[in-house]
Write a protein that holds these residues in place. Structure first.
Motif, PDB file in Angstrom:
ATOM      1  N   GLU A 263      34.784 -64.228 -90.303  1.00  0.00           N
ATOM      2  CA  GLU A 263      36.102 -62.849 -90.851  1.00  0.00           C
ATOM      3  C   GLU A 263      35.297 -61.599 -90.631  1.00  0.00           C
ATOM      4  OE1 GLU A 263      39.159 -63.300 -90.804  1.00  0.00           O
ATOM      5  OE2 GLU A 263      39.742 -61.504 -90.504  1.00  0.00           O
ATOM      6  N   VAL A 264      34.080 -62.245 -91.343  1.00  0.00           N
ATOM      7  CA  VAL A 264      33.150 -60.633 -91.556  1.00  0.00           C
ATOM      8  C   VAL A 264      32.437 -60.392 -89.993  1.00  0.00           C
ATOM      9  CG1 VAL A 264      30.955 -59.358 -92.115  1.00  0.00           C
ATOM     10  CG2 VAL A 264      32.643 -60.403 -93.860  1.00  0.00           C
ATOM     11  N   PHE A 265      32.237 -61.208 -89.323  1.00  0.00           N
ATOM     12  CA  PHE A 265      31.297 -61.679 -88.007  1.00  0.00           C
ATOM     13  C   PHE A 265      32.212 -61.252 -87.050  1.00  0.00           C
ATOM     14  CE2 PHE A 265      28.831 -64.441 -84.473  1.00  0.00           C
ATOM     15  CZ  PHE A 265      27.798 -63.359 -84.747  1.00  0.00           C
ATOM     16  N   VAL A 412      22.424 -55.634 -90.498  1.00  0.00           N
ATOM     17  CA  VAL A 412      22.542 -54.961 -88.484  1.00  0.00           C
ATOM     18  C   VAL A 412      23.488 -55.156 -88.204  1.00  0.00           C
ATOM     19  CG1 VAL A 412      20.123 -56.149 -88.916  1.00  0.00           C
ATOM     20  CG2 VAL A 412      22.379 -57.063 -87.493  1.00  0.00           C
ATOM     21  N   GLY A 413      24.436 -55.331 -88.887  1.00  0.00           N
ATOM     22  CA  GLY A 413      26.258 -55.004 -88.720  1.00  0.00           C
ATOM     23  C   GLY A 413      26.867 -56.123 -87.379  1.00  0.00           C
ATOM     24  N   ALA A 414      27.857 -56.820 -87.430  1.00  0.00           N
ATOM     25  CA  ALA A 414      28.586 -57.555 -86.291  1.00  0.00           C
ATOM     26  C   ALA A 414      27.980 -57.678 -85.488  1.00  0.00           C
ATOM     27  CB  ALA A 414      29.930 -57.991 -86.791  1.00  0.00           C
ATOM     28  N   ALA A 415      28.677 -55.979 -84.631  1.00  0.00           N
ATOM     29  CA  ALA A 415      27.746 -55.871 -83.566  1.00  0.00           C
ATOM     30  C   ALA A 415      26.658 -56.125 -82.707  1.00  0.00           C
ATOM     31  CB  ALA A 415      28.167 -54.321 -83.062  1.00  0.00           C
ATOM     32  N   VAL A 416      25.761 -55.619 -83.657  1.00  0.00           N
ATOM     33  CA  VAL A 416      23.950 -56.131 -82.917  1.00  0.00           C
ATOM     34  C   VAL A 416      24.115 -57.432 -83.405  1.00  0.00           C
ATOM     35  CG1 VAL A 416      21.578 -55.754 -84.140  1.00  0.00           C
ATOM     36  CG2 VAL A 416      23.555 -53.501 -84.363  1.00  0.00           C
TER      37      VAL A 416
END
Length: 575
Positions: A263-265, A412-416
């Motif tokens: 979910e977080v991803f 690093v955040g999901a986007a990166v």
RNA sequence: GCGCCCGUAGCUCAGAUGGAUAGAGCGACAGCCUCCGGAGCUGUAGGCCAGAGGUUCGAAUCCUCUCGGGCGCACCA
């Protein structure tokens, strides 16, 4: 899934966006061949040449016809070019070059109208008909819940989700499914490991089982268990009696934690499938019967074997061990049979390279069951090496020294994370450089793409702040009415041509199941945008020109947002 | 030993179904902010596409072999 598209009907080739420039040009070429009484070549390449001197589009049609027509390619090309009627709709000029390439320059309004379509209805603009509405099940991650997801699972999740999105864009009806092996002995080991951790809380000298899961997470679960239910969970006279409880508890907690990690991803599944259902519903036995009915099964040395070597595998495989228990393989066959019986027209699996040896045997099973040869497609991806400070960080679930997917996303955040995991081809090893991923600088390609989106947004914000225009003037639908003939700079032409390629790129990436092509396209598009942005001033006194440029900026922005969306990555309006 | 994947610029990697002179990013070096966001832009340097044969009008791409690296070769899952 047509990996090669028929060239037959000029009117509407299945699988290609009807509005795409490439499609229209391809159709036009085939019409001309027909008029000349020439056959359509088996494979007709229509592509954007790297060198702009070779035109907007280039075709190898004359080279491909040289053999069937028994003529020199150059002569064929010249005759074709001469026969090309002047036409108002598409082609501006035709040239012959090199060994016999036919190069086309298209009328500028072709590209302008492509931008208008993108602005008016991006969904329709990008949608191709390769899938023709039929259904496909994409099964991915499917990690056993014996520990948290790590970065390798992240690659799997990012790939599966992006491929699913691409297939949706290509006109498939997609189901994302997670297959959960809850019946195997790994789950038993997990239960035993948890039980041991619990025991150790009461008596630190308790030994830990050989081959158990040593990760810290089981200690935490044990502590929660003790806090919740006390010290009396294990009957000293019969320790084994409590094992099912620990197993169930461990599995439930781990599944929930995996679901939360995903979910977080940013990955969600439509369906979670439990292996135990296959047994409960008798599918495992039915799969065995079906294989037996087809004569693909025999017995030897007390075991039941699948004659997979008759269907392309290197060896025969055991289905039921001499102990009477099925191998892992048999329920997996049953699972795929179930997918087929649920009516999916295609199935896609995303498997790690450590499973590549299973592809031939699974394909053999599909063949033995009588399914179409390309019903099942397995995407096999290579390992991920996490680099930090130039050194590889070792990954191991059992030994518990690893960076979890959740930690990676926090870091690093999901986007990166998703971008890094998708920007390379699946079948190459991936070096995930944590230092680069952490850097919010020009080292990091994600920001380059996202910045193009945010930057164009800032122009609209700026325009509105000036007060002379209202929000409706920045709407895509409104901007579609701009006079796009004002976009006469070479850079503007480049951008328009690139946007016109987008629908074909999406379709090709979907057909090839290769999301990294989208990432590559986005980097090209962002580059052209940044160059253009640097070269021109969008906001200005000439309102007609400004509106044309706003339309172009909006088109780029929408394309970037859509492309990032296919990869499961956000497109921020400010960074 | 057998099978699968990979080997392209200093590094990380693209190169579509064989096409025209081999590409990008980073790193290195040299530049660009009275101007809509400098997370940007411009320029320079950097290559015998691991090697050797073959197929063809044409090969980084297809075939064979060699050499390197990864993974897999269970009546484990």
């Amino acid at each position: 899934m047509p990996s090669r598209l028929p060239n037959g009907s000029p009117a509407g080739i299945p699988g290609r966006p009807a509005s795409s420039v490439e499609e229209r040009l391809r159709a036009r070429i085939l019409e001309r061949l027909d008029e000349l009484g020439w056959p359509a070549p088996g494979e007709l390449a229509v592509e954007r040449p790297r060198d702009p001197a070779h035109g907007d589009w280039s075709s190898n049609v004359a080279l491909a016809l040289a053999k069937p027509l028994r003529r020199a390619p150059r002569a064929i090309a010249e005759e074709l070019a001469r026969a090309w009627q002047p036409e108002p709709g598409l082609v501006d000029s035709v040239e012959v070059a090199g060994p016999g390439f036919v190069n086309f320059r298209l009328r500028p309004d072709v590209y302008a109208s492509a931008l208008r379509k993108l602005l008016l209805d991006p969904d329709a603009y990008l949608r191709s008909d390769a899938g023709r509405g039929s259904s496909v099940i994409v099964e991915f991650v499917s990690s056993n819940p014996t520990g948290p997801l790590h970065i390798g699972h992240g690659r799997n999740a990012a790939l599966g989700d992006a491929v699913a999105s691409l297939l949706e864009a290509a006109g498939w009806s997609v189901t994302r499914e997670y297959y959960f092996n809850d019946a195997g002995n790994q789950m038993e080991t997990l239960g035993r490991s948890l039980q041991a951790r619990y025991s150790q809380l009461l008596d630190p000298s308790t030994s830990f089982p050989e081959g158990g899961y040593e990760g810290e997470y089981l200690v935490r679960i044990a502590e929660e268990l003790r806090a919740e239910l006390g010290d009396g969970l294990i009957d000293a006279s019969d320790p084994a009696a409590s094992l099912p409880f620990f197993q169930a508890r461990a599995a439930a907690v781990m599944v929930e934690s995996i679901r939360a990690d995903l979910e977080v991803f940013g990955v969600r599944f439509d369906s979670w499938f439990n292996e135990s259902c296959l047994y409960q519903e008798g599918l495992v036995e039915r799969a065995l019967e079906r294989l037996r009915d087809r004569g693909a099964v025999y017995e030897s040395q007390g075991a039941v074997w699948f004659r997979s070597s008759a269907y392309g595998d290197s060896d025969d495989r055991v289905l039921v061990k001499s102990s009477g228990h099925p191998t892992y393989f048999l329920p997996d066959v049953a699972y795929h049979m179930d997918k087929h019986e649920r009516g999916f027209a295609r199935a896609v699996n995303v498997w790690g390279a450590d499973h590549h040896g299973y592809v031939p045997r699974m394909q053999a099973a599909m063949a033995a069951l009588g399914y179409e040869p390309d019903w099942l497609h397995c995407i096999v991806y290579q390992a991920v090496t996490l680099l930090e400070g130039g050194e590889a960080v070792k990954l191991s679930t059992r030994k518990a020294r690893f960076v979890t997917l959740r930690e990676l996303v926090q870091e690093v955040g999901a986007a990166v994370a998703r971008y890094f995991l998708l920007m390379r081809r699946a079948d190459t090893h991936l070096n995930f450089d944590l230092d680069v991923a952490r850097a919010q600088s020009d080292e990091n390609p994600v920001y380059y793409v996202q910045y193009a989106h945010a930057r164009s947004q800032s122009v609209f914000t700026r325009l509105l702040a000036a007060g002379a225009h209202d929000a409706r003037d920045t709407e895509p639908g409104r901007l579609a009415g701009a006079n796009l003939e004002r976009l006469i700079l070479p850079r503007e032409g480049d951008l328009l041509k690139l946007l016109a390629e987008f629908p074909d790129l999406v379709r090709e990436a979907a057909v090839a199941r290769e999301p990294h092509r989208v990432a590559g396209f986005l980097e090209r598009l962002a580059k052209e945008f940044h160059i253009w942005y640097h070269e021109v001033r969008i906001l200005g006194e000439d309102v007609e020109l400004m509106r044309a440029r706003l339309a172009l900026a909006r088109g780029v922005q929408i394309a970037v947002r859509r492309g990032l969306g296919l990869l499961g990555i956000s497109a921020p309006e400010a960074m």
